[in-house]
Design a protein around this motif. Sequence first.
Motif, mmCIF file in Angstrom:
data_model
loop_
_atom_site.group_PDB
_atom_site.id
_atom_site.type_symbol
_atom_site.label_atom_id
_atom_site.label_comp_id
_atom_site.label_asym_id
_atom_site.label_seq_id
_atom_site.Cartn_x
_atom_site.Cartn_y
_atom_site.Cartn_z
ATOM 1 N N LEU A 72 40.926 6.178 53.479
ATOM 2 C CA LEU A 72 41.004 7.052 54.650
ATOM 3 C C LEU A 72 40.636 8.490 54.295
ATOM 4 C CD1 LEU A 72 44.287 5.704 56.315
ATOM 5 C CD2 LEU A 72 41.941 5.412 57.145
ATOM 6 N N GLY A 73 40.975 8.906 53.072
ATOM 7 C CA GLY A 73 40.580 10.240 52.639
ATOM 8 C C GLY A 73 39.073 10.396 52.554
ATOM 9 N N ASP A 74 38.378 9.366 52.049
ATOM 10 C CA ASP A 74 36.914 9.421 51.996
ATOM 11 C C ASP A 74 36.307 9.438 53.391
ATOM 12 O OD1 ASP A 74 36.534 9.510 49.229
ATOM 13 O OD2 ASP A 74 36.682 7.343 49.023
ATOM 14 N N LEU A 75 36.931 8.715 54.331
ATOM 15 C CA LEU A 75 36.358 8.603 55.675
ATOM 16 C C LEU A 75 36.648 9.821 56.544
ATOM 17 C CD1 LEU A 75 37.160 4.864 56.550
ATOM 18 C CD2 LEU A 75 34.967 5.834 55.874
ATOM 19 N N PHE A 76 37.873 10.332 56.478
ATOM 20 C CA PHE A 76 38.304 11.332 57.457
ATOM 21 C C PHE A 76 38.731 12.661 56.842
ATOM 22 C CE2 PHE A 76 39.460 7.100 59.220
ATOM 23 C CZ PHE A 76 38.438 7.029 60.158
ATOM 24 N N GLY A 77 38.634 12.794 55.534
ATOM 25 C CA GLY A 77 38.955 14.072 54.899
ATOM 26 C C GLY A 77 40.171 13.970 54.000
ATOM 27 N N LYS A 78 40.011 14.418 52.758
ATOM 28 C CA LYS A 78 41.085 14.294 51.776
ATOM 29 C C LYS A 78 42.232 15.264 52.077
ATOM 30 C CE LYS A 78 37.555 13.069 48.366
ATOM 31 N NZ LYS A 78 36.387 13.466 49.190
ATOM 32 N N ARG A 79 41.920 16.470 52.505
ATOM 33 C CA ARG A 79 42.976 17.429 52.839
ATOM 34 C C ARG A 79 43.805 16.922 54.007
ATOM 35 N NH1 ARG A 79 43.176 21.861 56.416
ATOM 36 N NH2 ARG A 79 44.462 23.632 55.719
#
Length: 502
Positions: A72-79
């Motif tokens: 999910l971090g790769d898809l929608f942003g790690k922060r």
Amino acid sequence: MAAPQTTAPDRTRGVVATLALTGTVAAIMQTLVTPLIGELPRILDTSPSNASWVITATLLSAAVFVPISGRLGDLFGKRRMLLACCAPLLLGSVICALTSSVLPMIAGRGLQGMGMGVVPLGISLLRDVLPPERLGSAIALVSASMGIGGGLGLPISAAVAQYASWRALFWGAAVLTVAVAVMIRLLVPAPTTRPAGGHFDAVGALGLGAGLVCLLLPVSKGGDWGWTDGTTVGLFAAAVVLLLAWGAWELRLAEPLVDLRVTARPRVLLTNAASVLVGFGMYAQALIVPQLLQLPEATGYGLGQSMLGMGLWMAPSGLMMMVVSPLGGRLSAARGPKFTLVAGALAISAGYGLSMLLIGSTWGVLVVTLVCNAGVGLAYGAMPALIMSAVPLSETASANSFNSLMRSLGTSVSAAVVGVVLAQLTTTVGGRVLPSETGFRVGLLIGCGVALAAAAVAATVPAPPVPVVQEPAAVQQPAAVQQPAVAQQPAGTAPVQDGSPA
């Protein structure tokens, strides 16, 4: 692919400090209940077997959700996912602080496990926001934060549990989580480019979660159930079937939860294999040393420390990881992360070797834990660097999360193996059945052998591909205007990097 964002130099330290603190808080969450293990049945008015689920729930939840949060971090942003992971950490801490019964406590601990993806997410975020010259040392520090948190969290938790209410442990965890979330919001820069987006593989997430539960549950509970019990054997068989089916499903997808083709690359595959072994080697001494310190001196080999004394003797080993991590970053910059990983694994094995001579005194045990955790600090900083040098920028979070899962698998197997050894090699003192000195020594020797195996596997990790720049043939010009030939990359092309950063 968009170039990674870099952070202004004056904000770099704030970013690294925030992500390192985030990893430290996550580690404290894991060790929070360690001083309470013996008291949990009384606190929760339940049996020891039911109380053990307070620890098992966190292990299983983290194993399932860490790969999911990475993807999910790769898809929608790690922060964004870092902030999202703080929510279950906070909610779980509050539930545990308020409850007095076993089921809500297990649920709260499971929620805390859901937030453990903050460490691989934080490591992956560093690649997006830091300049290359700061990346190695920052990765090493954030990677070591798990050990730092464990080393510092244990004596703090022991002191709070011994001299205050156990509920204060969970209220303190909640306050730390809020502080970390605020720091992420204020100090970690928002991305200047939009995440790639894409499809989330829900079927793959369910399949991996089911397979991991069926694998790790009998690993962690097999000692209680019996290794030949029908439930244990059945769950292992189900794990094999589910994980094979999951692998087949992932290979069919263009956007899988875990790209198995990338993980099959020799550089990634061998690093993950070494990670399992390093995780085993790290955890074996972490299981043995606290017991050895707290056993009564009447056994002839126990060191007679209180719960707090045990925590204080082990605290310097966590600080050692903090000291060693920047040195590991410099070593990786000079010799490469593969060299650092091999050196770390050898240091772990050396610590176990020293234990054969030094476990008869508290000072000797301190030396053993310092050497072992110095090796862990080197190894844990090198593994993410090796992984990220072999995967595309768009897959760093999921690849690091999978590597974190491999380390967790190693610690789970270590707990099972060491538990069996200590349960089989026992002695009776004052009517109590206790692990024998032989049992402790066998467990430490197994840790030594596994650490040596980790070094051997790490030594086979191939070097990253070297970009090849071909020099075009010089164009012959008339003598009056001929210029010296200049080697340059043909327009519109870039060096082949196999997904690795230059």
